[in-house]
Write a protein that holds these residues in place. Sequence first.
Motif, PDB file in Angstrom:
ATOM      1  N   THR A  69      44.946  40.694  43.209  1.00 53.34           N
ATOM      2  CA  THR A  69      44.757  42.398  44.000  1.00 53.34           C
ATOM      3  C   THR A  69      44.535  42.984  43.082  1.00 53.34           C
ATOM      4  O   THR A  69      43.401  43.976  42.972  1.00 53.34           O
ATOM      5  N   THR A  70      46.189  43.367  42.342  1.00 55.72           N
ATOM      6  CA  THR A  70      46.052  44.014  41.008  1.00 55.72           C
ATOM      7  C   THR A  70      45.155  44.533  40.647  1.00 55.72           C
ATOM      8  O   THR A  70      44.050  45.315  39.960  1.00 55.72           O
ATOM      9  N   ASP A  71      44.740  43.024  39.993  1.00 54.36           N
ATOM     10  CA  ASP A  71      43.633  43.038  39.106  1.00 54.36           C
ATOM     11  C   ASP A  71      42.231  43.581  39.094  1.00 54.36           C
ATOM     12  O   ASP A  71      41.292  44.410  38.502  1.00 54.36           O
ATOM     13  N   ILE A  72      41.365  43.538  40.317  1.00 57.64           N
ATOM     14  CA  ILE A  72      40.406  43.086  40.939  1.00 57.64           C
ATOM     15  C   ILE A  72      40.268  45.215  40.961  1.00 57.64           C
ATOM     16  O   ILE A  72      39.274  45.478  41.360  1.00 57.64           O
ATOM     17  N   ALA A  73      41.482  45.678  42.003  1.00 55.53           N
ATOM     18  CA  ALA A  73      41.586  46.911  42.844  1.00 55.53           C
ATOM     19  C   ALA A  73      41.196  47.999  41.199  1.00 55.53           C
ATOM     20  O   ALA A  73      41.192  48.930  41.036  1.00 55.53           O
ATOM     21  N   THR A  74      42.370  47.121  40.327  1.00 49.90           N
ATOM     22  CA  THR A  74      42.126  48.147  38.865  1.00 49.90           C
ATOM     23  C   THR A  74      41.101  47.943  37.959  1.00 49.90           C
ATOM     24  O   THR A  74      40.523  48.633  37.062  1.00 49.90           O
ATOM     25  N   GLY A  75      40.239  47.089  38.310  1.00 53.14           N
ATOM     26  CA  GLY A  75      39.326  46.685  37.253  1.00 53.14           C
ATOM     27  C   GLY A  75      39.646  46.274  36.208  1.00 53.14           C
ATOM     28  O   GLY A  75      39.082  46.661  34.758  1.00 53.14           O
ATOM     29  N   GLY A  76      40.423  45.199  36.047  1.00 46.67           N
ATOM     30  CA  GLY A  76      41.437  45.076  34.926  1.00 46.67           C
ATOM     31  C   GLY A  76      40.679  43.951  33.723  1.00 46.67           C
ATOM     32  O   GLY A  76      40.580  43.578  32.674  1.00 46.67           O
ATOM     33  N   GLY A  77      39.592  43.058  35.047  1.00 50.71           N
ATOM     34  CA  GLY A  77      39.007  42.164  33.841  1.00 50.71           C
ATOM     35  C   GLY A  77      39.768  40.997  33.499  1.00 50.71           C
ATOM     36  O   GLY A  77      39.492  40.259  32.287  1.00 50.71           O
ATOM     37  N   GLN A  78      40.965  40.404  33.963  1.00 48.46           N
ATOM     38  CA  GLN A  78      42.021  39.657  33.654  1.00 48.46           C
ATOM     39  C   GLN A  78      40.998  37.826  33.219  1.00 48.46           C
ATOM     40  O   GLN A  78      41.053  37.050  32.547  1.00 48.46           O
ATOM     41  N   PHE A  79      40.368  38.163  34.218  1.00 49.51           N
ATOM     42  CA  PHE A  79      39.411  37.034  34.837  1.00 49.51           C
ATOM     43  C   PHE A  79      38.213  36.898  35.109  1.00 49.51           C
ATOM     44  O   PHE A  79      37.359  37.574  35.362  1.00 49.51           O
ATOM     45  N   ASP A  80      38.075  35.746  35.501  1.00 50.65           N
ATOM     46  CA  ASP A  80      36.082  35.463  35.098  1.00 50.65           C
ATOM     47  C   ASP A  80      36.053  34.696  36.653  1.00 50.65           C
ATOM     48  O   ASP A  80      34.686  35.342  37.290  1.00 50.65           O
ATOM     49  N   VAL A  81      36.768  33.965  37.318  1.00 49.24           N
ATOM     50  CA  VAL A  81      37.113  32.803  38.160  1.00 49.24           C
ATOM     51  C   VAL A  81      38.123  33.614  38.924  1.00 49.24           C
ATOM     52  O   VAL A  81      39.677  33.447  38.377  1.00 49.24           O
ATOM     53  N   MET A  82      38.441  33.825  40.639  1.00 47.09           N
ATOM     54  CA  MET A  82      39.556  34.233  40.987  1.00 47.09           C
ATOM     55  C   MET A  82      39.448  33.265  42.403  1.00 47.09           C
ATOM     56  O   MET A  82      38.165  32.840  43.186  1.00 47.09           O
ATOM     57  N   THR A  83      40.487  33.015  42.702  1.00 44.72           N
ATOM     58  CA  THR A  83      40.564  31.671  43.614  1.00 44.72           C
ATOM     59  C   THR A  83      41.223  32.976  45.403  1.00 44.72           C
ATOM     60  O   THR A  83      42.378  32.841  45.217  1.00 44.72           O
ATOM     61  N   ILE A  84      40.482  33.235  45.870  1.00 47.76           N
ATOM     62  CA  ILE A  84      40.501  33.710  47.289  1.00 47.76           C
ATOM     63  C   ILE A  84      40.059  33.120  48.157  1.00 47.76           C
ATOM     64  O   ILE A  84      39.680  32.177  48.343  1.00 47.76           O
ATOM     65  N   GLY A  85      40.314  34.113  49.985  1.00 44.01           N
ATOM     66  CA  GLY A  85      40.497  33.190  50.513  1.00 44.01           C
ATOM     67  C   GLY A  85      39.407  34.011  51.546  1.00 44.01           C
ATOM     68  O   GLY A  85      39.219  35.312  51.608  1.00 44.01           O
ATOM     69  N   THR A  86      39.761  34.079  52.825  1.00 48.95           N
ATOM     70  CA  THR A  86      38.672  33.854  53.942  1.00 48.95           C
ATOM     71  C   THR A  86      38.590  35.335  54.203  1.00 48.95           C
ATOM     72  O   THR A  86      37.993  35.964  54.528  1.00 48.95           O
ATOM     73  N   TYR A  87      40.052  35.963  53.777  1.00 52.99           N
ATOM     74  CA  TYR A  87      40.391  37.639  53.993  1.00 52.99           C
ATOM     75  C   TYR A  87      39.350  38.312  53.233  1.00 52.99           C
ATOM     76  O   TYR A  87      39.042  39.199  53.538  1.00 52.99           O
ATOM     77  N   GLU A  88      39.972  37.622  51.718  1.00 49.66           N
ATOM     78  CA  GLU A  88      39.315  38.939  51.025  1.00 49.66           C
ATOM     79  C   GLU A  88      38.090  39.234  50.951  1.00 49.66           C
ATOM     80  O   GLU A  88      37.299  40.249  50.522  1.00 49.66           O
ATOM     81  N   VAL A  89      37.311  37.922  51.210  1.00 46.87           N
ATOM     82  CA  VAL A  89      35.397  37.500  50.324  1.00 46.87           C
ATOM     83  C   VAL A  89      35.504  38.932  50.960  1.00 46.87           C
ATOM     84  O   VAL A  89      34.486  39.975  50.425  1.00 46.87           O
ATOM     85  N   PRO A  90      35.206  39.073  52.581  1.00 42.24           N
ATOM     86  CA  PRO A  90      33.999  40.408  52.908  1.00 42.24           C
ATOM     87  C   PRO A  90      35.177  41.752  52.695  1.00 42.24           C
ATOM     88  O   PRO A  90      33.362  42.362  52.533  1.00 42.24           O
ATOM     89  N   ILE A  91      35.550  41.671  52.593  1.00 42.37           N
ATOM     90  CA  ILE A  91      36.187  43.206  52.328  1.00 42.37           C
ATOM     91  C   ILE A  91      36.172  43.821  50.441  1.00 42.37           C
ATOM     92  O   ILE A  91      35.804  44.647  50.027  1.00 42.37           O
TER      93      ILE A  91
END
Length: 436
Positions: A69-91
């Motif tokens: 969450t921190t990485d994507i919200a700040t545009g950190g670019g640390q990861f190329d693939v993230m394991t996330i869930g049904t909550y995060e995806v639509p938001i």
Amino acid sequence: MKLTHALPLTALVAAVSAAAQAQEITVATVNNNDMVIMQSLTDEFEQAHPGISVNWVVLEENVLRQRTTTDIATGGGQFDVMTIGTYEVPIWAERDWLVGLNGLPDAYQVDDLLRPVRDGLSRDGVLHALPFYGESSMLYYRQDLFDEHGIEMPEQPSWEEAREWASELHDPDNGLYGICLRGKPGWGENMAFVSTLVNTFGGRWFDEDWNPEIDSPEWQAAIEFYVDLLGNYGPPGASSNGFNENLALFSGGRCAMWVDATSAAGRLFDPSESDVADALGFSQAPIAETPKGSHWLWSWALAIPATSQQQDAAQQFITWATSREYIELVGERHGWTSVPPGTRTSTYEDERYIEAAPFASFVLDAMQNADPTDSTLKPSPYIGVQFAGIPEFQAIGTQVGQTIAAALTGQTTVEQALVSAQRSAERAMRQAGYYD
């Protein structure tokens, strides 16, 4: 003297060129068993995609959520693939934080993905993550202990019955606890379970005007029941136990009952992983006042953040890891009870899986019958069974999870915990502009 090259010049140039073009993708994932298996099969992917290498970051669930969450919200670019869930995806998709997955190859067979899971990972009809595994929740129990005590499991157990059984089977002097449930604080840890408990007691997170209802009589009844049940018939240190900890306890024969994710079934039925594989029963998650929202719907999925510089390589990885071919590979290497469940219709039509997994049709029904648009007895304004699908929920759910864990350990009363959680949620919703 004749000079020779170790490699022909053309081969040397080609090797240097390939090395220069090699791409490394960094994959952030959770330390659940299915993901550990995925990591163990890295060589299979890299051999089939010689220009791509995979760097793994494997984290405990709460830490994974915080880092991604921190990485994507700040545009950190640390990861190329993230394991996330049904909550995060639509938001996150709404905020353009994720790569839309248009134009997936025909061989991927998008239409084979289970519709409830596919819909939960889409925005405006476009997938923004691919499901690695999907799950609902269910009751696991020790059939041998139930038989020994003359207890017969009904088709739909109630929570009052579960408490009676827990009291009868609880034998801490011999290392056996009546019931194991999530106690570790976190919106996706204890609150995933607690939300379904509140649902079936008739409660909801918010009324139709987005006012929190955490101090309602329904919440009070549900949390008092939860604290009493785990306090009297649960294992010591229950407030530290999440999914993985309870999985270890139950598979080691330490719990008479456990209500949690259907994704644990494969491991529990595997005699090489579970001491109770031959004595395992399962049933629907218990209910109280209403069956609505008594079992959740979730998918752990693989998504590509828009900040990734290796999006093509990342897409090759996530299509491989969520494909029918990957499921086949896991079945052959690790056994058919170990394949990622809850994602593809074809899995539930495969005789090898059906024969190995007696829980298969039960899990499919549970997932298809969980309705995130109608999960509460009273009408609610949010989508989600074990969460409310709004950006503010992550912080609110985590805060409430901490106060409930405090009540579980006796640091505060249930009433004080819920009053504190209510005030915190009201403040968060007011600051977010839901009301004045």
